[in-house]
Design a protein around this motif. Structure first.
Motif, mmCIF file in Angstrom:
data_model
loop_
_atom_site.group_PDB
_atom_site.id
_atom_site.type_symbol
_atom_site.label_atom_id
_atom_site.label_comp_id
_atom_site.label_asym_id
_atom_site.label_seq_id
_atom_site.Cartn_x
_atom_site.Cartn_y
_atom_site.Cartn_z
ATOM 1 N N THR A 1 0.737 -1.214 0.070
ATOM 2 C CA THR A 1 -0.037 -0.029 -0.012
ATOM 3 C C THR A 1 0.867 1.291 -0.010
ATOM 4 N N GLN A 2 0.260 2.366 -0.373
ATOM 5 C CA GLN A 2 0.916 3.616 -0.287
ATOM 6 C C GLN A 2 1.369 3.809 1.364
ATOM 7 N N GLU A 3 0.736 3.335 2.316
ATOM 8 C CA GLU A 3 1.170 3.538 3.594
ATOM 9 C C GLU A 3 2.352 2.959 3.671
ATOM 10 N N ALA B 1 8.919 2.798 -4.611
ATOM 11 C CA ALA B 1 7.902 3.894 -4.836
ATOM 12 C C ALA B 1 6.813 3.154 -5.975
ATOM 13 N N PRO B 2 7.569 2.476 -6.995
ATOM 14 C CA PRO B 2 6.521 1.886 -7.861
ATOM 15 C C PRO B 2 5.793 0.538 -7.600
ATOM 16 N N SER B 3 6.158 0.170 -6.242
ATOM 17 C CA SER B 3 5.596 -1.304 -5.945
ATOM 18 C C SER B 3 4.414 -1.029 -5.302
ATOM 19 N N VAL B 4 3.711 0.024 -5.214
ATOM 20 C CA VAL B 4 2.347 0.208 -4.718
ATOM 21 C C VAL B 4 1.313 -0.627 -5.608
ATOM 22 N N GLY B 5 0.560 -1.592 -5.005
ATOM 23 C CA GLY B 5 -0.531 -1.980 -5.752
ATOM 24 C C GLY B 5 0.042 -3.469 -6.149
ATOM 25 N N ARG B 6 1.276 -3.779 -6.207
ATOM 26 C CA ARG B 6 1.774 -5.130 -6.604
ATOM 27 C C ARG B 6 1.674 -6.112 -5.475
ATOM 28 N N THR B 7 1.612 -7.094 -6.087
ATOM 29 C CA THR B 7 1.722 -8.330 -5.258
ATOM 30 C C THR B 7 2.960 -8.980 -5.139
ATOM 31 N N ARG B 8 3.239 -9.930 -4.348
ATOM 32 C CA ARG B 8 4.718 -10.373 -4.322
ATOM 33 C C ARG B 8 5.213 -10.757 -5.384
#
Length: 496
Positions: free
Chosen positions: A416-418, A452-459
């Motif tokens: 998440t963004q958090e 930063a680009p990992s928001v919304g990505r699964t493992r």
């Protein structure tokens, strides 16, 4: 092992020691037989004993141990730190902590004045006056030479509940001196039995046959690693330098490589292993020892002083604990966090997550290649109570989440963004004591290009992204601009 092969290995071993014993990760060198898949083979090799075994891609080229030397293979064996047991205030849980009268071989004992801890090796006769004495390690009975003659030796040891003068069985008499800066060949001492203390050759709990002409002593164990790697002084060397003799005649022998050996010690009880070397060298706490016997998984901290005999099945080993990451220990101490308990999860993250992508491998290699610098900074740094509290907040918030994700490769949980904002706050809060300005700039590149680009990505999606060579190259280019940072550009792990 024939004499010609042994001599060639000794020469190769000396070259390895000269080239690599100054490396802080290399604790000793020996010769013996290669271990493969946990089993001892019949391939003669030079053995490099290291605190932590790393894959070749994680080690700087200047510190990479050779695969061969002098025409012989080099087997790198992880042992952890070697430690003197008598100098520590804690040791492995003891299976042999009870009181024995008469005192028996293999029982725990220690000095009342110094609070040391070790094992009663056996009883010997002092050739100078005929008195009966306890044999053990110098650092157990004499605290490295600091103990005054006549100091009370207790059984059980003070740390085993024996801290009472009524448990005195002997008085320290003399030791083989331990000297820094020169080669030592033994760590041993004697203490004379008190009047009225009985004499017995029986071994504690009858775990092993007594020393005799058919069950001969070969050495005295005095150094152990957390993985059970053990250095022993040769028994004939010990007896000669202390001017003592065993109570039974013709009961010592010179051991050869490949011999099965056994012992009973205060911390690990009965164990049996195989001799890998009879001319091993080791550095520990500023002391240099040579001409030692070496075996794997044979003793633990608290077993120092145990007399070793021929015999056993050669494979009744000490348990194999995990070796704690030095960085976790240092960071845990700095922030008052139990990070050392999480070593297994860190290894799992390294192998099962970071190790599955080119960017992740780069990050892992970056840590290992610059580990000494990082640990030194952590050990020298100070943090405020507020910083410790913030570190605890993040630890409590994310520990369970990370462990859960590691245990489920198919997890569909999205970052998440958090989560990303928390990483940003951690990066921003790193002090100049821990991260230089150029290094922090490199961290921000990793943050911008990876986190930063990992928001919304699964493992699984994040691993795909971290395997993008364009992302990898941007991170590499940023890291290469940092002065003094050692960067490895290998895409994946490699091993011998």
């Amino acid at each position: 092992m024939d004499a010609r092969t042994a001599a060639a290995l000794d020469a190769a071993k000396a070259r390895l020691a000269e080239d690599h014993l100054t490396d802080p990760n290399v604790v000793g060198v020996a010769k013996g037989f290669r271990t493969r898949g946990g089993e001892l083979t019949d391939e003669p090799v030079v053995i490099a004993l290291v605190r932590k075994k790393r894959r070749a891609a994680l080690v700087s080229r200047s510190r990479l141990l050779p695969a061969t030397i002098g025409g012989h293979g080099v087997d790198v064996v992880e042992t952890g730190e070697f430690r003197f047991s008598g100098a520590t205030k804690a040791a492995a849980p003891s299976p042999i902590a009870e009181r024995f009268r008469p005192p028996l071989q293999g029982a725990g004992l220690g000095s009342l004045a110094d609070g040391t801890l070790g094992t009663l090796g056996c009883l010997v006769r002092d050739r100078t006056d005929g008195s009966i004495c306890v044999l053990s390690a110098n650092h157990v009975l004499a605290n490295f030479g600091a103990t005054a003659p006549g100091t009370a030796i207790l059984q059980p040891a003070p740390l085993d509940g024996g801290a009472d003068a009524g448990n005195t069985i002997a008085r320290f008499k003399r030791s083989i001196p331990l000297v820094k800066g020169v080669a030592n060949s033994a760590d041993a001492a004697i203490a004379q039995l008190e009047p009225g203390i009985g004499v017995s050759s029986t071994v504690a709990r009858n775990l092993m046959a007594p020393i005799s002409p058919t069950h001969r002593a070969i050495g005295l164990a005095f150094l152990a690693s957390v993985h059970g790697g053990t250095f022993m002084a040769k028994i004939d060397t010990v007896l000669a330098q202390l001017d003592v003799e065993l109570l039974t005649a013709d009961s010592t022998t010179q051991v050869v490589e490949g011999s099965r050996i056994e012992k009973v010690g205060r911390s690990s009880g009965y164990t049996s292993s195989v001799v890998l070397d009879t001319t091993a060298s080791v550095f520990v706490d500023g002391y240099h020892f040579t001409d030692l016997i070496y075996a794997q998984r044979f003793s633990l901290v608290g077993d120092s002083g145990a007399v070793v005999c021929e015999g056993g099945n050669g494979k009744t080993y000490t348990p194999m604990p995990a070796i704690a990451c030095r960085m976790l220990g240092a960071a845990g101490s700095l922030y008052d966090l139990p990070l050392a308990n999480d070593n297994g999860y860190v290894d799992q993250a390294r192998d099962e997550f970071f190790g599955q992508s080119v960017v992740g491998n780069l990050v892992v290699q970056l840590v290992y290649r610059n580990l000494d610098v990082a640990v030194n900074r952590l050990e020298a740094a100070t943090v405020s109570p507020e910083e410790k509290a913030e570190a605890r907040r993040y630890y409590d918030k994310y520990r369970a989440l990370v462990i859960g994700l590691l245990g489920d490769p198919g997890s569909t949980v999205q970052l998440t963004q958090e989560n990303v904002d928390d990483v940003r706050a951690v990066f921003a809060g790193l002090s100049p004591e821990l991260v230089t300005l150029p290094e922090k700039q490199g961290l921000w590149v990793i943050f911008d290009d990876v986190i930063a680009p990992s928001v919304g990505r699964t493992r699984a999606q994040l691993l795909d992204y971290m395997n993008d060579l364009a992302v990898y190259q941007r991170v590499v280019n940023a890291l290469r601009q940092i002065p003094g940072l050692e960067v490895d550009e290998t895409f994946g792990f490699s091993s011998r």
